[in-house]
Design a protein around this motif. Structure first.
Motif, short mmCIF file in Angstrom:
data_model
loop_
_atom_site.label_atom_id
_atom_site.label_comp_id
_atom_site.label_asym_id
_atom_site.label_seq_id
_atom_site.Cartn_x
_atom_site.Cartn_y
_atom_site.Cartn_z
N PHE A 144 0.86 -1.18 0.00
CA PHE A 144 0.00 0.00 0.00
C PHE A 144 0.89 1.23 0.00
O PHE A 144 1.54 1.54 1.00
CB PHE A 144 -0.94 0.01 1.21
N ASN A 145 0.98 1.88 -1.15
CA ASN A 145 1.85 3.04 -1.35
C ASN A 145 1.04 4.19 -1.92
O ASN A 145 1.05 4.43 -3.12
CB ASN A 145 3.00 2.68 -2.30
N ALA A 146 0.32 4.89 -1.04
CA ALA A 146 -0.51 6.01 -1.48
C ALA A 146 0.38 7.14 -1.99
O ALA A 146 1.44 7.38 -1.42
CB ALA A 146 -1.37 6.51 -0.31
N PRO A 147 0.01 7.83 -3.02
CA PRO A 147 -1.17 7.66 -3.87
C PRO A 147 -0.86 6.94 -5.18
O PRO A 147 -1.41 7.27 -6.22
CB PRO A 147 -1.57 9.11 -4.15
N SER A 148 0.03 5.94 -5.13
CA SER A 148 0.42 5.33 -6.40
C SER A 148 -0.01 3.88 -6.62
O SER A 148 -0.37 3.53 -7.74
CB SER A 148 1.93 5.45 -6.61
N ASN A 149 0.04 3.01 -5.59
CA ASN A 149 -0.40 1.64 -5.88
C ASN A 149 -0.76 0.87 -4.62
O ASN A 149 -0.32 1.21 -3.52
CB ASN A 149 0.65 0.87 -6.67
N MET A 150 -1.60 -0.12 -4.82
CA MET A 150 -1.86 -1.12 -3.79
C MET A 150 -1.97 -2.47 -4.48
O MET A 150 -2.47 -2.59 -5.59
CB MET A 150 -3.12 -0.80 -2.99
N LYS A 151 -1.44 -3.45 -3.79
CA LYS A 151 -1.47 -4.82 -4.30
C LYS A 151 -2.21 -5.65 -3.27
O LYS A 151 -1.88 -5.64 -2.10
CB LYS A 151 -0.05 -5.35 -4.50
N ILE A 152 -3.24 -6.36 -3.75
CA ILE A 152 -4.01 -7.23 -2.87
C ILE A 152 -3.96 -8.65 -3.44
O ILE A 152 -3.93 -8.84 -4.66
CB ILE A 152 -5.46 -6.74 -2.70
#
Length: 144
Positions: free
Chosen positions: A71-79
């Motif tokens: 979770f790297n706001a505001p660039s990416n999230m991996k679930i």
């Protein structure tokens, strides 16, 4: 395995696009495979957050237990998620700035499991590609 990698230019800046893409309660407004939540999803995401969703691809519903891997706001999230029949799914949702008023949103999705092979895997890949493209179109309409 089925793999999807789609992107679309969005008529909103990175932060406005990120607010929607990272808000689980907005999934019903733009993510076409989303059916419903089991329980309340977390309102703030961090690495390790968990939630359970019902999603449908190719008319097949699956209950998926998700965990936030990145979770790297505001660039990416991996679930990453696990569903019925050994299905494993990874979604990497990202937003990159293009200008002060536009951004590019991307979905990279991987589907693995005993059922995601051969002709079935290829069909899931085609259907997922179509759904991810439709989702990004809806996201653009929502935030533009």
């Amino acid at each position: 395995m089925a793999h999807v990698d789609v992107s679309q230019e969005i008529g909103a800046n990175q932060e406005d696009t990120w607010k929607v893409i990272s808000d689980l309660n907005s999934f019903e407004k733009w993510l076409t495979i989303h059916d419903k939540w089991y329980g309340e999803p977390p309102t703030e995401l961090t690495v390790g957050s968990t939630f359970t969703e019902q999603a449908t691809i190719m008319g097949m519903s699956n209950k998926i237990d998700w965990v936030v891997e990145e979770f790297n706001a505001p660039s990416n999230m991996k679930i990453s998620g696990k569903g019925l029949a050994g299905a494993q799914i990874t979604f990497d949702l990202s937003v990159e700035p293009v200008s002060d008023t536009t951004s590019t949103a991307s979905i990279v999705a991987d589907f693995t499991g005993q059922m995601v092979v051969g002709a079935i895997g290829a069909a899931i890949e085609r259907a997922s590609d179509k759904e991810c493209k439709a989702s990004l179109e809806k996201l653009n309409e929502l935030v533009s």
